[in-house]
Design a protein around this motif. Sequence first.
Motif, PDB file in Angstrom:
ATOM      1  N   LEU A 135     -44.410  17.259  12.067  1.00 39.39           N
ATOM      2  CA  LEU A 135     -45.733  17.690  11.608  1.00 39.39           C
ATOM      3  C   LEU A 135     -46.050  17.036  10.265  1.00 39.39           C
ATOM      4  N   TRP A 136     -45.072  17.035   9.348  1.00 39.28           N
ATOM      5  CA  TRP A 136     -45.319  16.494   8.014  1.00 39.28           C
ATOM      6  C   TRP A 136     -45.299  14.975   7.993  1.00 39.28           C
ATOM      7  N   LEU A 137     -44.588  14.360   8.948  1.00 42.69           N
ATOM      8  CA  LEU A 137     -44.642  12.898   9.040  1.00 42.69           C
ATOM      9  C   LEU A 137     -46.067  12.444   9.377  1.00 42.69           C
ATOM     10  N   GLY A 138     -46.766  13.241  10.193  1.00 41.23           N
ATOM     11  CA  GLY A 138     -48.156  12.928  10.484  1.00 41.23           C
ATOM     12  C   GLY A 138     -49.032  12.999   9.256  1.00 41.23           C
ATOM     13  N   ASN A 139     -48.650  13.844   8.290  1.00 43.26           N
ATOM     14  CA  ASN A 139     -49.399  13.939   7.042  1.00 43.26           C
ATOM     15  C   ASN A 139     -48.951  12.855   6.058  1.00 43.26           C
ATOM     16  N   THR A 140     -47.653  12.550   6.044  1.00 40.04           N
ATOM     17  CA  THR A 140     -47.142  11.521   5.137  1.00 40.04           C
ATOM     18  C   THR A 140     -47.683  10.145   5.495  1.00 40.04           C
ATOM     19  N   PHE A 141     -47.818   9.896   6.794  1.00 42.77           N
ATOM     20  CA  PHE A 141     -48.319   8.604   7.254  1.00 42.77           C
ATOM     21  C   PHE A 141     -49.852   8.609   7.181  1.00 42.77           C
ATOM     22  N   ASN A 142     -50.387   8.532   5.980  1.00 42.68           N
ATOM     23  CA  ASN A 142     -51.837   8.504   5.808  1.00 42.68           C
ATOM     24  C   ASN A 142     -52.220   7.561   4.674  1.00 42.68           C
ATOM     25  N   GLN A 143     -53.504   7.372   4.514  1.00 37.21           N
ATOM     26  CA  GLN A 143     -54.010   6.390   3.567  1.00 37.21           C
ATOM     27  C   GLN A 143     -53.666   6.738   2.124  1.00 37.21           C
TER      28      GLN A 143
END
Length: 525
Positions: free
Chosen positions: A170-178
Amino acid sequence: MTVIMYVGFSLSYVIGLFTIVPLFYSLQLTSIYEYFELRFHSRAVRMSALTIGMLQTICYMAIALFSPALGLQTTANIPLWMSIVIVGIIGTVYSALGGIKSVVWADAFQCFVMFGGALPIIIVGIKTAGGWSESWPLAVKGGRVSFDSFDIDPRERHTWWGMVMGGAFLWLGNTFNQSTIQRLCAMKTMRDAKLSFILNIPIILIYSFMLFFVGFGVYVYFATIQCDPFSSGLISNRNQILPFSVMHALKDMPGLAGLFMATLFSASLSTISSGISALAANTVEDILKKYLGGVQESRITLFTKLLVCVYGFTIVGLAYLANSLQGPVTQMGASIFGACGGPVFGVFILGACIPWSNKYGALGGGGLALVFNVWLAISGQMYGRKSRPLTPPPVDNCYINGSMWLSNNTLNLSNVTITLQRVNTIAVDKDPYSFGFFLHDISYMWYGFIGCFVAFISGAIISICFRNFDHSKTDPRLVVPIFRKPWSVLSHEDKIHLTCNPHQLNSNEQEKSDMKQTRTTPIHN
């Protein structure tokens, strides 16, 4: 059990340390979504990932804006729409005027405010209950302290498996952002980038325990004074409990209630400012760049500031709609991260770890994962099993001499007639707290893992099926460094199209020089 989720968050930083940081720091890309076009030789993949990522950011910004606005409504009796507009305009204005530098400095300052402002409610709550020896048994008796859920059933809302594994993806989806990539690429060296990334682990663990004790302090406070604000009707939404408790527990201590409200606003504004700055950067770099080739840099900067305002007002409108959603705001945010972020990160892992993956697999796998995840989230919200509320504190002392003594606006109940309506429980078809269809009841904590898994596996299979239609080679700089050597060994057997010179990859300066040339010449040439 929600504290265990931050163990999963910490694990995500370890994973990112060996994947996201070394890859993107060496590439020095302006937009994170530029990677998808370079890797898969397809603008369609880039635009698809961009659309999903921006949708995730916009929706999460709306939730982040909704939270402090709800607190402002509770504490100052300001209408919700006005609270949302006030907070939204503040975040939008300083992000537009100051740019990314103001966002970074404001975020750093707001971090200290967040840590300092949470302490008063913890201290007051425990002190009201009579100290630690009295407050801990009180919380245990009320069912608020439980860390022993090891059930492997993904339908259970909070378990160790779901919190650690599901929380990590779940947090990897947030970490992988602009916004994250912008910060990483701004560091002076690779070592600094890795250090800044790994320092999140101790900070986020300390933050998680602080949040636990905030909730702990709020519960023991109301359990001690024997007045539950939600059951008594003092508040209409459970998300209002925290700001309500602060305004009453700290009302005799000048300044502390305001400090805590500043904490809530700091958390929200830091998220909003980072998000809308990233949205504006993505719009200019990924969508409008080819149309702005001959435009002066000063005009592009002005146009970017206008985009910040547009996105800010869009988020304000969506934040008001968030009031119709059910459940804790934390669950709303986690559902958005998992449903949208999981598929995008799955496509990234597909390209960064599997050199023979292609655009057909990226489009097919990512699209399939997104549709499935969004369906899971919507069906779970509409038809899924409801979480059983914990036993609330008593309401015996909410009323003294016929008046609601905790209310800011005292409500006289001496002449109020209460009518009880008989409820026919026999007519109830289904217990909302019982399990139904399996997929409807999947815990929101698993959305990120499911999205990443479906995108990766289905994308790999589709890439194999369409391998004969894709003749592009994979540049080694677009593969995670730890996988370059194993895949280069296989390439000598003509199993994949990948060539790699380890000595060349050890030089950051050479990589940056190569990438400058790459941006002007198609990478497969």
